[in-house]
Design an enzyme around this catalytic site. Structure first.
Site, short mmCIF file in Angstrom:
data_model
loop_
_atom_site.label_atom_id
_atom_site.label_comp_id
_atom_site.label_asym_id
_atom_site.label_seq_id
_atom_site.Cartn_x
_atom_site.Cartn_y
_atom_site.Cartn_z
CB ILE A 1 2.01 30.45 -6.27
CG1 ILE A 1 1.92 30.62 -7.81
CG2 ILE A 1 2.72 28.68 -6.05
CD1 ILE A 1 2.89 30.88 -8.35
CB CYS A 2 1.66 27.02 -2.61
SG CYS A 2 2.88 25.90 -1.27
CD GLN A 3 -0.51 30.55 2.97
OE1 GLN A 3 0.26 31.00 2.85
NE2 GLN A 3 -1.01 30.19 4.13
#
Lengths: 357, 357
Positions: A147-149
């Protein structure tokens, strides 16, 4: 023709209505219980330093699929976003599709964690969690959802340990940091990252909060509180709002050396595109990633623009690459009602189709 | 606390004062003589909130305060557009006059005693307000302590002062203080440039608002509520802001703001370290050296455990035995419970084969 037609009596009425709602809302705020976050039952199965690996309990009546799923969240903010409330939980949705869900909670780094590097996180912590799960289930490879980073971490990890990853799902993951509209990258480019990390050691969560709020300062620090007055009379909505508010400002400090490398290699040098990202003694090369990939992005994402995620399509050697575009924002992709109906079931379906023995 | 008294007495008193004020305002709007419209409703709200707020939980208190502040902001805004409230005789002239005054305000050529216009323009202080809150959270100094320091007029003298060579036994110390002063001045300059940039954006937002209103006239629509004015103003501010902060110029301003703040903190850190050293106390530099060495030792330790485990497996295989199903290589500091103890009533996946590494 006069475009503004506000009569004093009408304005007074509006003001009265606003203050009446505030008065009623005060009652709900005073009665608000402690804000709870992370609603699905889970238990810790592995700890290392401040990291805790959780396994979620499979709901009654569901038979978990044989290949477990590890969720790798970002270091920024806290992972309970994926399980923020009963009716808005990505994790709950995944469990419902039969996924056996594990999640890494990075904890809150302090000064003693300043020297942790990107290599420590990816080839250390993540690899140890993956090994723990593989060993526990007697499997060569497991599924990962980044998720994301955490998606960027998952890409790096998978490209360096492809044999341990069966399928990879990335959600709102930045890949091309020079994609148009990537304000964070634009602002970071002129920053002296070395000076910042040398000065502060760990990078304070407050600095990250400021950066994120600066993306839309008037909406995020002003207008949303006015909008909130309209729903103050609903105790559930008040609680949900406070829960989200807690998450927004719950920003752990970032381990200094990890921040240094991530900011320089990706925000400043666009490492997935231009190469040059070294972890330990090896260079990250997305062409080493060969497993099936499902890349999910949000069309109204103000943090990770769609183009920043879509760049992944041509960078890996995966022969089975799919995309899912969600009509919402960076947070809405986890917490909106639409996401519960569209995104989570789609991930579960894709994983189930790709995890057959 | 007796809520009844607030809701039935104080609150009603607040509403009464509020109506009285608006009666006076209406009279003025209709040309009836009266005093200048002040805002007793605002004072009454403040009074009510001050009495009630000590009982509110911290999270709710902040939340409520933000809603109160924003509420005041948008009603103040609506006031300025009322016929008669700002020197105009009708809605359009009041509107035009207000926009002109706002432009003057952003140029620094009007002062309305911190009243309505100040509030409108203060909206453009939100980015700065976020910055100074963040700076305050990680500094012993308040975030705005350099904001009003005169810069241009004293620059020449300060430069001369700071270029004076140190003499004698204290020359090193003098040089350090000179460096600290330079850093302070650089930061203050960067801060003023940042604020000036925001003021210019404020002017552009006013223009955007004017243009929006022209569009409204052409479309034959009207705005008939304070909330609609506020929302449109937020929309104009956010649109102008989004355009301008994506430019290289802003990236440079942002970079300088952060870099000069870091340079100042870094310089302060050096001086604190000097003083700690003089008192024979551990300095930050020493602690960081220890942190780095400790982390490197832990990495080596983890590598050795991993290698040892691999050797054990090889020996076991050479001896003709089955490879142990021990640690998969990761240095587990605490295994809380194995996967078999998962608290679920659902079926468990069978362990198909041992983990390989």
């Amino acid at each position: 023709m006069i475009p503004i037609d506000i009569r004093p009596d009408k304005l007074a009425e509006e003001m009265l209505d606003y203050t009446r709602k505030l008065g009623q809302g005060m009652e709900n705020l005073l009665n608000a219980d402690k804000i709870d976050t992370g609603v699905s039952p889970k238990h810790p199965v592995y700890k290392e330093d401040k990291l805790v690996l959780y396994r979620y309990d499979t709901p009654e009546g569901i038979t978990p699929k044989p290949v477990p799923l590890l969720i790798v969240y970002a270091l920024v903010n806290r992972p309970y976003m994926a399980d923020i409330q009963e009716d808005r939980s990505t994790i709950k949705g995944l469990l419902a599709t039969g996924q056996d869900v594990y999640l890494i909670d990075w904890g809150y780094p302090d000064g003693a964690d300043r020297s942790l590097t990107l290599d420590d996180y990816i080839n250390g912590y993540i690899d140890n969690c993956v090994d723990y799960i593989r060993e526990s289930h007697g499997l060569d490879a497991i599924n990962i959802l980044g998720i994301c980073q955490g998606g960027a971490f998952s890409l790096m990890y998978t490209s360096m340990h492809q044999e341990k990853v069966k399928n990879l799902v990335t959600m709102v993951t930045p890949v091309d940091f020079e994609a148009p509209g990537n304000l964070l990258a634009s602002w970071t480019r002129a920053m002296d990252i070395d000076l910042a990390v040398d000065t502060m050691g760990n990078v304070p969560g407050e600095l990250l909060n400021w950066t994120f709020l600066s993306l839309k300062p008037f909406s995020l620090t002003g207008q949303k509180y006015v909008n909130m007055v309209d729903v103050l009379d609903d105790p559930d909505k008040v609680k949900n709002f406070l829960r989200m508010e807690k998450w927004i400002f719950d920003s752990p400090d970032q381990a200094g050396e990890t921040f240094r490398q991530f900011a320089k290699d990706f925000f400043q040098k666009n490492g997935f595109i231009n190469g040059g990202v070294i972890l330990g003694d090896r260079e990250v090369n997305l062409k080493d990633l060969t497993c099936p990939v499902l890349n999910i992005y949000a069309l109204q994402d103000h943090l990770v623009p769609p183009d920043a995620s879509r760049a992944l399509k041509t960078l890996t050697s995966s022969g089975d690459y799919s995309e899912l575009a969600f009509p919402g924002g960076h947070i809405g992709i986890y917490v909106s009602g639409k996401a519960q109906k569209e995104v989570t079931p789609a991930i579960g379906k894709w994983l189930n189709e790709h995890s057959a023995a | 606390m007796n809520n009844d008294s607030f809701f039935s007495n104080d609150w009603m008193e607040t509403q009464r004062k509020y109506w009285e004020n608006w009666m006076a305002m209406s009279q003025k709007a209709m040309g009836v003589a009266g005093g200048s419209p002040t805002a007793p409703w605002e004072a009454a709200m403040d009074h009510w909130w001050k009495a009630l707020s000590p009982a509110a939980p911290d999270a709710s208190k902040q939340f409520m305060e933000r809603m109160m502040d924003q509420g005041k902001a948008f009603f103040k805004m609506a006031e300025t557009f009322l016929p008669g409230a700002n020197g105009g005789v009708d809605g359009w002239s009041a509107f035009t006059k207000t926009l002109e005054d706002m432009q003057k305000g952003f140029r620094g050529s009007v002062d309305d005693g911190g009243n309505s216009l100040h509030r409108l323009m203060a909206f453009w202080e939100l980015p700065y307000d976020n910055w100074q809150r963040m700076v305050s959270s990680m500094s012993p100094m308040p975030g705005d302590f350099l904001r009003n320091m005169p810069h241009g007029d004293m620059q020449g003298n300060v430069d001369r002062l700071l270029s004076a060579p140190g003499l004698g036994y204290h020359r090193e110390e003098q040089a350090q203080y000179q460096a600290l002063m330079r850093c302070s001045i650089d930061y203050q300059k960067a801060l003023q440039d940042y604020l000036s940039f925001n003021s210019k954006l404020g002017l552009k937002a006013v223009e955007r608002m004017r243009s929006y209103m022209q569009d409204l006239i052409q479309s034959g629509k009207t705005i008939d509520s304070a909330r609609a004015i506020y929302d449109n103003w937020v929309g104009c501010c956010e649109a102008v802001y989004a355009e301008e902060v994506s430019t290289p110029h802003y990236a440079e301003l942002h970079g300088k703001l952060v870099n000069t703040q870091m340079a100042l903190k870094h310089r302060m850190g050096i001086m604190v370290d000097e003083n700690l050293g003089a008192l024979n106390m551990p300095t930050r530099t020493e602690i960081r050296t220890l942190q780095d060495r400790l982390q490197e030792t832990r990495r080596e330790n983890k590598r050795m455990r991993r290698d040892l485990h691999a050797l054990q497996q090889q020996v076991q295989t050479l001896l003709g035995g089955e490879a142990p199903k021990g640690m998969a290589g990761g240095p587990r500091t605490a295994l809380i419970e194995g996967p078999d103890s998962k608290k679920s009533t659902a079926a468990k996946p069978a362990a198909a084969k041992p983990a390989t590494k």
